[in-house]
Design an enzyme around this catalytic site. Structure first.
Site, PDB file in Angstrom:
ATOM      1  N   GLY A 127     -34.665  66.448  34.900  1.00  0.00           N
ATOM      2  CA  GLY A 127     -33.869  65.234  35.091  1.00  0.00           C
ATOM      3  C   GLY A 127     -32.802  65.476  36.138  1.00  0.00           C
ATOM      4  O   GLY A 127     -32.972  66.306  37.040  1.00  0.00           O
ATOM      5  N   SER A 128     -31.694  64.797  35.998  1.00  0.00           N
ATOM      6  CA  SER A 128     -30.663  64.848  37.037  1.00  0.00           C
ATOM      7  C   SER A 128     -29.804  66.112  36.937  1.00  0.00           C
ATOM      8  O   SER A 128     -29.679  66.717  35.862  1.00  0.00           O
ATOM      9  CB  SER A 128     -29.773  63.614  36.929  1.00  0.00           C
ATOM     10  OG  SER A 128     -29.084  63.636  35.700  1.00  0.00           O
ATOM     11  N   THR A 147     -26.925  65.591  34.307  1.00  0.00           N
ATOM     12  CA  THR A 147     -27.292  65.793  32.896  1.00  0.00           C
ATOM     13  C   THR A 147     -27.603  67.262  32.639  1.00  0.00           C
ATOM     14  O   THR A 147     -27.258  67.797  31.576  1.00  0.00           O
ATOM     15  CB  THR A 147     -28.487  64.891  32.515  1.00  0.00           C
ATOM     16  OG1 THR A 147     -28.169  63.541  32.846  1.00  0.00           O
ATOM     17  CG2 THR A 147     -28.807  64.978  31.046  1.00  0.00           C
ATOM     18  N   GLY A 148     -28.230  67.916  33.596  1.00  0.00           N
ATOM     19  CA  GLY A 148     -28.515  69.351  33.445  1.00  0.00           C
ATOM     20  C   GLY A 148     -27.251  70.151  33.193  1.00  0.00           C
ATOM     21  O   GLY A 148     -27.200  71.006  32.294  1.00  0.00           O
ATOM     22  N   GLU A 190     -35.169  71.945  35.406  1.00  0.00           N
ATOM     23  CA  GLU A 190     -35.840  71.443  36.613  1.00  0.00           C
ATOM     24  C   GLU A 190     -35.102  70.178  37.000  1.00  0.00           C
ATOM     25  O   GLU A 190     -35.289  69.124  36.396  1.00  0.00           O
ATOM     26  CB  GLU A 190     -37.316  71.192  36.301  1.00  0.00           C
ATOM     27  CG  GLU A 190     -38.201  71.282  37.529  1.00  0.00           C
ATOM     28  CD  GLU A 190     -38.459  69.935  38.142  1.00  0.00           C
ATOM     29  OE1 GLU A 190     -37.619  69.504  38.973  1.00  0.00           O
ATOM     30  OE2 GLU A 190     -39.471  69.321  37.810  1.00  0.00           O
ATOM     31  N   CYS A 232     -39.276  64.468  42.061  1.00  0.00           N
ATOM     32  CA  CYS A 232     -38.216  65.472  42.260  1.00  0.00           C
ATOM     33  C   CYS A 232     -38.448  66.246  43.553  1.00  0.00           C
ATOM     34  O   CYS A 232     -37.536  66.386  44.361  1.00  0.00           O
ATOM     35  CB  CYS A 232     -38.112  66.392  41.056  1.00  0.00           C
ATOM     36  SG  CYS A 232     -39.672  67.048  40.482  1.00  0.00           S
TER      37      CYS A 232
END
Ligand code: NDP
Length: 466
Positions: free
Chosen positions: A218-219, A222-223, A240, A274
């Site tokens: 994800g973004s 958020t990571g 990732e 991505c």
């Protein structure tokens, strides 16, 4: 299971409304799991894990192949559902391709041998390295490739003897619920459980004391939040995250020969990928030819409703992402950049469509270049000095993929070696393979997926020494 019944099986009478991003039509309601449901799912996965681990590699390998067979048997139903919910067309590198990739990744995860490694065997002693199951893996996924990315998380985790609790994106829950339903038609009970809901459920998963590892795609934002939340329980993590992949065309490239691969490198899944090509650097000497060849290819690619067979490009999955793309293109145009194609969405039309857009003569520091657009708009930056282009390519905090385009493989390889990214492709972009490890550099994340390395990432290394 027909397409309708599969959809019926994963929707509920009420809950989170899911709309078709191409038409705005209501597809159905996704059930919303509660915090208690998530706790229950983790408890069940924890109970199921020891016997799944004890089944050993060969039975788990057979189980993954059986799960791949089940997907093949329901491939068209899954592709249709995915197309309606995510928006991606059935054809091109889109919905049918994604379902096919689920099969390929499952079979590859099933097929790779994992043996103990002998580290030392001489008069001083003996040491071997084993890869044990971790326990319960929490899988948190995005909305762009919801089925394929879930499989990237589920397949290696199951293969290595873990059980999995998966939290789909609230934008594309039905695709993942349908995929899990099909997988669970062959897997033992509670080895794989899906809990649909919003980001708060994802957060709960990352805090949970009985989750051993988080697989997240994800973004970057958020990571980073997950890394902080998961610190208290010292969870293992694979991150990732987003990228802003650069492609550098060298002077000796043939514009006509590379145009179509450049196009798909950038516009696969309508740019919502991505590791898509998100900024292209082209030398003065062939700048106009590359722009023209790319415009000719791009102008021919039909965009429209995913279920209509002729389309290969679709809508953005959600209004938020469409608005990000529109804002970046408008700002680029206002700055004096030249729009070669697109850039002019039909405001009255239904759905979250944004036209295929190419932007030339753009400043290398323009936000359309330096921010991740995650949609169908490619900036083409002119350069006269290759060193400068390499510096621009390496100048961001992210580094997922990158590419070099040239008729001379040795020269391309030399330039590739200087790019800061998890993968650099030559004369293609984003061409992932289930046997080849994939992961990010810099703030695009850490941990490898795919291949033997990807299997080891969802295992606990354990040395036995005597
Ligand atoms: P997010 O990072 O917002 O969401 C990804 C997943 O994380 C979703 O399932 C989301 O749930 C969940 N989540 C949200 N907050 C938390 C939290 N605090 N703890 C745990 N899980 C959480 O990505 P988006 O899908 O919204 O996409 C936004 C951007 O991310 C895109 O513009 C793009 O730049 C990038 N992106 C990158 C992808 C990649 O493949 N690397 C894929 C998709 C997006 P929910 O959605 O239900 O809130």
């Amino acid at each position: 299971m027909t397409a309708t019944t599969l959809l019926e099986q994963v929707t509920s009478a009420e809950g989170h409304k899911v709309h078709d991003p191409a038409t705005g039509e209501l597809i159905g309601h996704s059930p919303a799991a509660s915090a208690a449901d998530l706790d229950d799912a983790v408890a069940r996965a924890l109970r199921a894990q020891p016997s799944w681990a004890a089944a050993g590699h060969s039975r788990r390998q057979a189980a993954l192949h059986a799960a791949a067979d089940a997907i093949e048997a329901h491939a068209e139903e899954l592709a249709q559902l995915l197309s309606r919910e995510q928006g991606k067309p059935l054809n091109g590198p889109n919905a049918r391709f994604e379902v096919g990739a689920c099969v390929a990744w499952l079979r590859t995860a099933a097929s790779i041998p994992v043996e103990p490694e002998v580290l030392l065997d001489d008069e001083s002693g003996y040491a071997e390295l084993h890869y044990r199951p971790l326990g319960v893996v929490g899988a948190i996924g995005p909305w762009n490739w919801p089925m394929m990315i879930s499989i990237w998380q589920i397949a290696p985790s199951l293969r290595m003897g873990n059980t999995v609790v998966v939290k789909p994106s609230e934008y594309t829950p039905l695709s993942v619920l349908a995929l899990v339903k099909v997988l669970n038609s062959t897997l033992p009970a509670d080895v794989l459980i899906a809990v649909p809901g919003d980001g708060s459920l994802g957060k709960q998963l990352t805090e949970h004391g009985d989750i051993a590892k988080i697989m997240f795609t994800g973004s970057v934002t958020t990571g980073k939040a997950i890394i902080k939340t998961a610190a208290d329980t010292m969870k293992r993590m694979t991150m990732e995250l987003g990228g802003n992949d650069a492609g550098i065309v060298l002077e000796d490239a043939d514009p006509q020969a590379i145009a179509e691969d450049l196009f798909w490198g950038a516009f696969i899944n309508t740019g919502q990928t991505c590791a898509a090509l998100k900024r292209l650097y082209v030398p003065d000497a062939i700048y106009d030819e590359v722009c023209q060849a790319l415009t000719e290819v791009a102008a021919k690619m039909p965009m429209g409703i995913g279920l209509e067979e002729q389309n290969v490009l679709g809508p953005l999955q959600n209004a938020k992402q469409r608005d990000i793309v529109a804002r970046l293109v408008d700002a680029a145009r206002d700055s004096g950049a030249r729009v070669l194609l697109g850039g002019d969405p039909d405001a009255g039309a239904p759905g979250f469509f944004y036209p295929t857009t190419l932007v030339a003569d753009i400043d290398p520091q323009n936000p359309l270049v330096t921010e991740e657009q995650f949609g169908p708009a490619l900036p083409i930056v002119r350069y006269s000095d290759l060193e400068q282009a390499i510096e621009w390519a390496n100048g961001l905090e992210v580094g997922l993929g990158s590419s070099v385009w040239s008729s001379d493989p040795e020269r391309a390889t030399e330039v590739a070696s200087r790019l800061q990214a998890g993968t650099t492709w030559i004369n293609k972009h984003g061409a992932i393979d289930p046997r080849v490890p994939f992961g990010g550099a810099k703030q695009s994340g850490f941990g490898l997926e795919f291949g033997l390395q990807g299997l080891k990432e969802v295992a606990q290394p354990h040395v036995i020494q005597r």
